[in-house]
Design a protein around this motif. Sequence first.
Motif, PDB file in Angstrom:
ATOM      1  N   MET A   1       0.785  -1.109  -0.014  1.00 17.70           N
ATOM      2  CA  MET A   1      -0.003   0.019  -0.055  1.00 17.70           C
ATOM      3  C   MET A   1       0.765   1.261   0.092  1.00 17.70           C
ATOM      4  SD  MET A   1      -3.303   0.902   2.250  1.00 17.70           S
ATOM      5  CE  MET A   1      -2.785   1.855   3.617  1.00 17.70           C
ATOM      6  N   LYS A   2       0.145   2.274  -0.495  1.00 18.99           N
ATOM      7  CA  LYS A   2       1.031   3.490  -0.509  1.00 18.99           C
ATOM      8  C   LYS A   2       1.122   4.155   0.919  1.00 18.99           C
ATOM      9  CE  LYS A   2       0.019   4.409  -5.432  1.00 18.99           C
ATOM     10  NZ  LYS A   2       1.498   3.833  -5.830  1.00 18.99           N
ATOM     11  N   SER A   3       1.921   5.228   0.937  1.00 18.10           N
ATOM     12  CA  SER A   3       2.255   5.643   2.180  1.00 18.10           C
ATOM     13  C   SER A   3       1.005   6.725   2.558  1.00 18.10           C
ATOM     14  CB  SER A   3       3.664   6.576   2.588  1.00 18.10           C
ATOM     15  OG  SER A   3       3.494   7.601   1.573  1.00 18.10           O
ATOM     16  N   LYS A   4       0.825   7.463   3.658  1.00 22.88           N
ATOM     17  CA  LYS A   4      -0.371   7.910   3.770  1.00 22.88           C
ATOM     18  C   LYS A   4      -0.278   9.441   3.134  1.00 22.88           C
ATOM     19  CE  LYS A   4       1.027   8.444   8.599  1.00 22.88           C
ATOM     20  NZ  LYS A   4       0.692   8.166   9.993  1.00 22.88           N
ATOM     21  N   GLU A   5       1.104   9.940   3.242  1.00 27.41           N
ATOM     22  CA  GLU A   5       1.426  11.075   2.625  1.00 27.41           C
ATOM     23  C   GLU A   5       0.976  10.880   1.004  1.00 27.41           C
ATOM     24  OE1 GLU A   5       3.324   9.726   4.624  1.00 27.41           O
ATOM     25  OE2 GLU A   5       2.753  11.263   6.187  1.00 27.41           O
ATOM     26  N   GLU A   6       1.329   9.839   0.490  1.00 31.00           N
ATOM     27  CA  GLU A   6       1.106   9.563  -1.073  1.00 31.00           C
ATOM     28  C   GLU A   6      -0.114   9.549  -1.355  1.00 31.00           C
ATOM     29  OE1 GLU A   6       4.500   6.717  -3.253  1.00 31.00           O
ATOM     30  OE2 GLU A   6       3.604   6.275  -1.315  1.00 31.00           O
ATOM     31  N   LEU A   7      -1.113   8.738  -0.335  1.00 36.93           N
ATOM     32  CA  LEU A   7      -2.446   8.568  -0.638  1.00 36.93           C
ATOM     33  C   LEU A   7      -3.085   9.973  -0.483  1.00 36.93           C
ATOM     34  CD1 LEU A   7      -2.999   5.356   1.295  1.00 36.93           C
ATOM     35  CD2 LEU A   7      -3.527   5.746  -1.102  1.00 36.93           C
ATOM     36  N   ARG A   8      -2.826  10.914   0.513  1.00 40.07           N
ATOM     37  CA  ARG A   8      -3.446  12.228   0.459  1.00 40.07           C
ATOM     38  C   ARG A   8      -3.309  13.029  -0.798  1.00 40.07           C
ATOM     39  NH1 ARG A   8      -2.190  12.001   6.414  1.00 40.07           N
ATOM     40  NH2 ARG A   8      -4.014  11.524   7.384  1.00 40.07           N
ATOM     41  N   LYS A   9      -2.044  12.935  -1.415  1.00 36.49           N
ATOM     42  CA  LYS A   9      -1.636  13.611  -2.327  1.00 36.49           C
ATOM     43  C   LYS A   9      -2.364  13.086  -3.513  1.00 36.49           C
ATOM     44  CE  LYS A   9       2.439  15.539  -4.655  1.00 36.49           C
ATOM     45  NZ  LYS A   9       3.751  14.931  -4.717  1.00 36.49           N
ATOM     46  N   LEU A  10      -2.509  11.784  -3.871  1.00 37.93           N
ATOM     47  CA  LEU A  10      -3.352  11.230  -4.913  1.00 37.93           C
ATOM     48  C   LEU A  10      -4.622  11.695  -4.768  1.00 37.93           C
ATOM     49  CD1 LEU A  10      -1.487   7.891  -5.217  1.00 37.93           C
ATOM     50  CD2 LEU A  10      -1.216   9.599  -6.595  1.00 37.93           C
ATOM     51  N   ASP A  11      -5.262  11.686  -3.549  1.00 36.47           N
ATOM     52  CA  ASP A  11      -6.795  11.976  -3.339  1.00 36.47           C
ATOM     53  C   ASP A  11      -7.137  13.398  -3.888  1.00 36.47           C
ATOM     54  OD1 ASP A  11      -9.510  11.645  -1.378  1.00 36.47           O
ATOM     55  OD2 ASP A  11      -8.656  13.627  -1.575  1.00 36.47           O
ATOM     56  N   VAL A  12      -6.046  14.115  -3.234  1.00 32.77           N
ATOM     57  CA  VAL A  12      -6.194  15.690  -3.850  1.00 32.77           C
ATOM     58  C   VAL A  12      -6.378  15.844  -5.306  1.00 32.77           C
ATOM     59  CG1 VAL A  12      -5.272  17.988  -3.557  1.00 32.77           C
ATOM     60  CG2 VAL A  12      -6.068  16.686  -1.402  1.00 32.77           C
ATOM     61  N   ASN A  13      -5.516  15.083  -6.020  1.00 34.54           N
ATOM     62  CA  ASN A  13      -5.285  15.431  -7.444  1.00 34.54           C
ATOM     63  C   ASN A  13      -6.151  14.623  -8.260  1.00 34.54           C
ATOM     64  OD1 ASN A  13      -3.038  17.183  -6.862  1.00 34.54           O
ATOM     65  ND2 ASN A  13      -1.374  15.502  -7.121  1.00 34.54           N
ATOM     66  N   TYR A  14      -6.585  13.367  -7.812  1.00 40.20           N
ATOM     67  CA  TYR A  14      -7.370  12.624  -8.617  1.00 40.20           C
ATOM     68  C   TYR A  14      -8.813  12.250  -8.230  1.00 40.20           C
ATOM     69  CZ  TYR A  14      -2.942  12.059 -11.089  1.00 40.20           C
ATOM     70  OH  TYR A  14      -1.773  12.325 -11.634  1.00 40.20           O
ATOM     71  N   LEU A  15      -8.777  12.240  -6.990  1.00 40.59           N
ATOM     72  CA  LEU A  15     -10.378  11.693  -6.641  1.00 40.59           C
ATOM     73  C   LEU A  15     -11.195  13.028  -6.197  1.00 40.59           C
ATOM     74  CD1 LEU A  15     -12.014   8.946  -5.840  1.00 40.59           C
ATOM     75  CD2 LEU A  15     -11.207   9.382  -3.515  1.00 40.59           C
ATOM     76  N   PHE A  16     -12.580  12.771  -6.978  1.00 41.28           N
ATOM     77  CA  PHE A  16     -13.539  13.727  -6.817  1.00 41.28           C
ATOM     78  C   PHE A  16     -14.311  13.379  -5.842  1.00 41.28           C
ATOM     79  CE2 PHE A  16     -17.196  16.093  -7.611  1.00 41.28           C
ATOM     80  CZ  PHE A  16     -16.686  17.745  -8.209  1.00 41.28           C
ATOM     81  N   HIS A  17     -14.663  14.102  -4.929  1.00 46.23           N
ATOM     82  CA  HIS A  17     -15.892  13.741  -3.600  1.00 46.23           C
ATOM     83  C   HIS A  17     -17.107  14.513  -3.969  1.00 46.23           C
ATOM     84  CE1 HIS A  17     -12.365  12.056  -0.955  1.00 46.23           C
ATOM     85  NE2 HIS A  17     -11.552  12.716  -1.831  1.00 46.23           N
ATOM     86  N   PRO A  18     -18.130  13.713  -3.497  1.00 45.70           N
ATOM     87  CA  PRO A  18     -19.231  14.435  -3.164  1.00 45.70           C
ATOM     88  C   PRO A  18     -19.385  15.179  -2.013  1.00 45.70           C
ATOM     89  CG  PRO A  18     -19.518  12.105  -2.604  1.00 45.70           C
ATOM     90  CD  PRO A  18     -18.055  12.126  -3.014  1.00 45.70           C
TER      91      PRO A  18
END
Length: 456
Positions: free
Chosen positions: A1-18
């Motif tokens: 699994m990716k590190s938490k820092e990586e996940l947070r960055k990927l979330d902000v850059n790629y995941l759209f939240h309702p």
Amino acid sequence: MKSKEELRKLDVNYLFHPTVILEEHEQKGPRIIVEGNGLRVKDIDGKEYIDAFSSLWNVVIGHGQKAVAQAIMEQLNKLEYFSPFYGFAMPPAIELAAKVISLMPKEWNMGRVLFTCGGSETNDSNIKIARMYWSLKGKDQKKKIISRNCAYHGLTIGSMVATGIEYFKMHFEPLAPGFRHIMAPYCYRCELNLTYPECGIACAKALEEIIQKEGPDTVGAFIGEPVMGTGGTIPPPDEYWPMVRKICDKYDVLFIADEVVTGFGRTGKMFGCMNWNVRPDLISIAKGITSGYFPLGGAIMSNEVYETIKGGLGSIMPFLHGFTYNNHPVGCAAGLANLKIIEEQHLIQNATKMGAYLADRLKGLYDHKSVGDIRSIGLMAAVEIVKDKQTKEQIGTMPMESTHRIEDLMWEKGVYGRAMFENIAVAPPLTVTKTEIDTIVDALDSSIAQMEREML
Ligand SMILES: Cc1ncc(COP(=O)(O)O)c(C=O)c1O
């Protein structure tokens, strides 16, 4: 699994939240949840929280019930999916349809279930079924749908318009035509400034008035949540639903019960309508049917509606409404395992018992100067926050300033409650214990006190 820092960055850059403020989300980043067990969930930093909102009203049996995971795996290993179109079926869908119907009072005479992937899709399906029903009865004008202010029925093109909270419709115009709204049975903020019971339940009479105004030949269905959820957890006065049913019968209007939140025990009964012995013609279920272990909803129609549609379409015309993932076998396997847990662990009885305890504990919050109203039924509760108990104004200039603050403070204390407009809602899984209710109410209590120190 990716590190938490990586996940947070990927979330902000790629995941759209309702339903987030996008700019704020980019600054704050996501709250990443990685594990769950019972009422507890754990975030990526290892901190535990009590989920006092069943995630989104839906995790009725609590997190981490292995029997559901196992049922899902067994079905996946046998057959992940086959088309539901053209008469194909898989055993879990057949069994779950029969099971769901068996849970309803016989006198409702419910007949068929079309499983969907969630609540909005289900409400759209039921609205279409209601319109088709009248069309096939030769009443082509009988197509308007009546719903209520404060209602939440979802956010697809149809269900969004049925929703009675204007906030959810901004920028999404043009809205689908053929929908009308009447006032909600919201005694604390009665639109007519009347008081129960002298009001004579004017909010139910409003249905008759609008049917007469629009013309009974143009009104096809009334859709309502037995207990309004997102609009503020609003149980109606006891007379309300029997009066609504009578009006629907008088004017030949179908009643669509949106049981997406209230279904499967939330109110202390298997279905919300059972609290008032009121019979729907169409029912929308979702959320609690699988407790979120797999996306599933269901549009349920009475035998009368089914027979009318079957006869009306006749021997040549198919029923041309459906989705690729109707009657999904994995979702239905999850549903069967979920219902088994609800029954075997007596979760509805627990909802009644713990609901009474929750209501009792919440009463103490009236001592706060900002607590204007407390409403609950079963394990569905809300505390309405006001600046002044007399004027009932909101705190702050923007909606939800105080309730978002309370939600954040509760989260810091390790409890997830949900700000819903000027309410803080709690609706824990039906497995909740007294000790957990104490923790939830204590966190709510101290968070309200802190919000008052900061904002009043
Ligand atoms: C009463 C009610 N109906 C419908 C919906 C929409 O369900 P979904 O979000 O699964 O589309 C919701 C969602 O919260 C709901 O509360």
